[in-house]
Design an enzyme around this catalytic site. Structure first.
Site, short mmCIF file in Angstrom:
data_model
loop_
_atom_site.label_atom_id
_atom_site.label_comp_id
_atom_site.label_asym_id
_atom_site.label_seq_id
_atom_site.Cartn_x
_atom_site.Cartn_y
_atom_site.Cartn_z
N HIS A 1 0.94 -1.07 -0.02
CA HIS A 1 0.08 -0.09 -0.12
C HIS A 1 0.80 1.01 0.17
O HIS A 1 2.02 0.92 0.61
CB HIS A 1 -0.85 0.13 1.50
CG HIS A 1 -2.09 0.89 1.12
ND1 HIS A 1 -1.89 2.41 1.47
CD2 HIS A 1 -3.29 0.85 0.78
CE1 HIS A 1 -2.93 2.92 1.31
NE2 HIS A 1 -3.91 1.89 0.86
N ASP B 1 -8.03 -5.34 0.05
CA ASP B 1 -8.48 -6.10 -1.07
C ASP B 1 -8.29 -7.46 -1.07
O ASP B 1 -8.97 -8.09 -1.85
CB ASP B 1 -8.21 -5.23 -2.22
CG ASP B 1 -8.70 -3.96 -2.43
OD1 ASP B 1 -9.62 -3.79 -2.07
OD2 ASP B 1 -7.91 -2.90 -2.84
#
Ligand code: CMC
Length: 429
Positions: free
Chosen positions: A305, A363
């Site tokens: 991320h 996700d």
């Protein structure tokens, strides 16, 4: 507390003001830098740039913290619900019981879309990606709801906000139904936001649809966990589109287009496709080796991320929700799930992923959960868009209501040809 920074350019020294937030890093205010020095700053990817001032969401990526209006995401997801989080993001405070009742009433009274929209859908090919349908249909709302496109009118801004929160689930469910060739299912206002969404997606006219409370709760958590995430790519897109004065429906359509990409909202779909490509546990080492190979563009989807260099706080709750859903549905021997769990363990213990602080992101788990709920992979990013609509709207509204707001207009470092004279075609070598 230091209040300024000095920039030395040869003999000239320029003083730059520091601005302090409530929490998080201070910022160097460079708004006057070009006027004072003739210099631009250069930060492609905005890794060191605060593009705006905001009171909505705070992230500390090193500590794995995500706060909405000061409230930790785990408390909102575990103890609250999505509509309450919507209210919080839009109005800045948790609602009283009366305020919540009124907000819920307003949202549920806007869940239907103009009947003409259904004919608009039939213009799409059945095999169109549902995100393509969402970009088109949400943008098209501006052609249907003229009475809420005047951004200078606070009442119209609020009506547009409520309309979008209420109607995106309906449009998303219609995109799904159209894709699989089933009739559209109208919203039911006696159901909760998440229940109604499951109903519009999975009910058929020929038999009653039973809502499973565990699955509805999981859906609600997925929505809550994705509701807002500070100035990410799609939110910045919405703000930039909105800064020109474009109407809110068009701005949200721009956000949906940006979200579609695999490095952003498309990651949950990409993660599931990757798990299917890996196929079995024994092939994991091959894919881990590819992820580490600098000459191979392959990346482990659902890992890493831009901001979180620690466990994504949303991923922890999503992992727990994922297990609840799989237990409820009695899914034990799903090969994709086996690959996912093994991959998670290997990546969490592999020095490459540890050193680069690449943790599974939200996700990774949301993809597995959505598959178990019965959604095809093409719908995953659509569900992200449904949830993120409130964040986009809250950020758009904050920007429009900021008296210092100006059109967003980044500059560049030009490296093309210097000025030269036009030559007629017959004179070109
Ligand atoms: N697999 C393997 N290596 C990776 C990965 C990955 N998923 N992500 C980053 N790296 C490596 C990358 O190769 C680089 O190595 P080096 O320093 O040797 O060049 C280093 O880690 C830093 O990567 P970066 O690309 O500079 O980091 P970034 O902040 O620009 O990218 C990211 C963040 C999310 C785009 C990236 O981690 C990625 O592509 N992940 C996979 C896609 C994904 O899961 N995206 C969902 C993000 S969360 C949901 C959302 O916000 O929409």
């Amino acid at each position: 507390m230091t209040d300024s920074a000095k920039l030395s350019l040869g003999a000239k020294e320029t003083e730059l003001k520091l601005r302090h937030g409530t929490i998080g890093p201070d910022v160097v205010d460079i708004a006057a830098l070009y006027k004072d020095t003739g210099l631009f700053t250069y930060d492609p990817g905005f890794t060191s740039t605060a593009s705006c001032e905001s009171k909505i969401t705070f992230i500390d990526g090193d500590e794995g913290v995500l706060l909405h209006r000061g409230y930790p995401i785990d408390q909102l997801a575990e103890r609250g619900n999505f509509l309450e989080t919507c209210y919080l993001l839009l109005y800045g405070e948790l609602p009283t019981a009366a305020e919540m009742g009124d907000f819920s009433y307003r949202v549920t009274r806007h869940t239907m879309v103009h009947e003409q929209m259904s004919r608009f859908y039939t213009g799409f090919r059945r095999d169109a990606h549902p995100m393509a349908v969402m970009v088109g249909s949400v943008g098209a709302l501006s052609a249907f709801y003229h009475d809420s496109t005047d951004i200078a009118d606070p009442h119209q801004r609020m009506v547009a906000s409520i309309r979008m929160i209420a109607k995106t689930p309906t449009l998303a469910a219609m995109a799904y139904k159209y894709h699989i060739g089933q009739p559209f299912v109208y919203p039911r206002n006696d159901l909760s936001y998440a229940e109604n969404f499951l109903h519009m997606c999975f009910a058929v006219p020929c038999e009653p649809y039973q809502i499973n409370p565990v699955l509805a709760r999981a859906m609600d958590r997925i929505f809550t966990l994705h509701a807002d995430h500070e100035q990410n790519a799609s939110t910045s897109t919405v703000r930039l589109a909105g800064s020109s004065g474009a109407n809110p429906f068009a701005c949200i359509a721009a956000g949906i287009a940006c979200l579609w990409g695999p490095a952003h909202g498309g990651a949950n779909e990409a993660a599931l496709n990757m798990l299917a490509e890996i196929g079995s546990k024994d092939r994991i080492p091959e894919f881990i080796a590819r992820a580490k190979d600098k000459n191979d563009p392959f990346r482990l989807m659902g890992f890493g991320h831009r901001v979180y260099k620690n466990y994504d706080p949303r991923a922890k709750i999503m992992q727990q929700t994922c297990h609840e859903v799989l237990t409820e549905l009695g899914i034990k021997d799903d090969p994709l799930l086996e690959v996912a769990m093994e991959l998670e363990q290997i990546a969490l213990h592999d020095p490459y992923f540890i050193e680069k602080k690449l943790y599974p992101n939200v996700d990774f788990y949301s993809g597995i959960t959505l598959k178990a709920l019965g959604f095809p992979t093409e719908m995953f990013t659509v569900l992200f868009a449904v949830a993120r609509t409130v964040g986009w709207i809250a950020q758009w509204k904050e920007m429009i209501e900021d008296p210092h707001q100006r059109i967003g207009r980044p500059r560049q470092l030009y490296t093309g040809a210097a000025q030269r004279d036009y030559t007629p075609v017959e004179a070109r070598g």
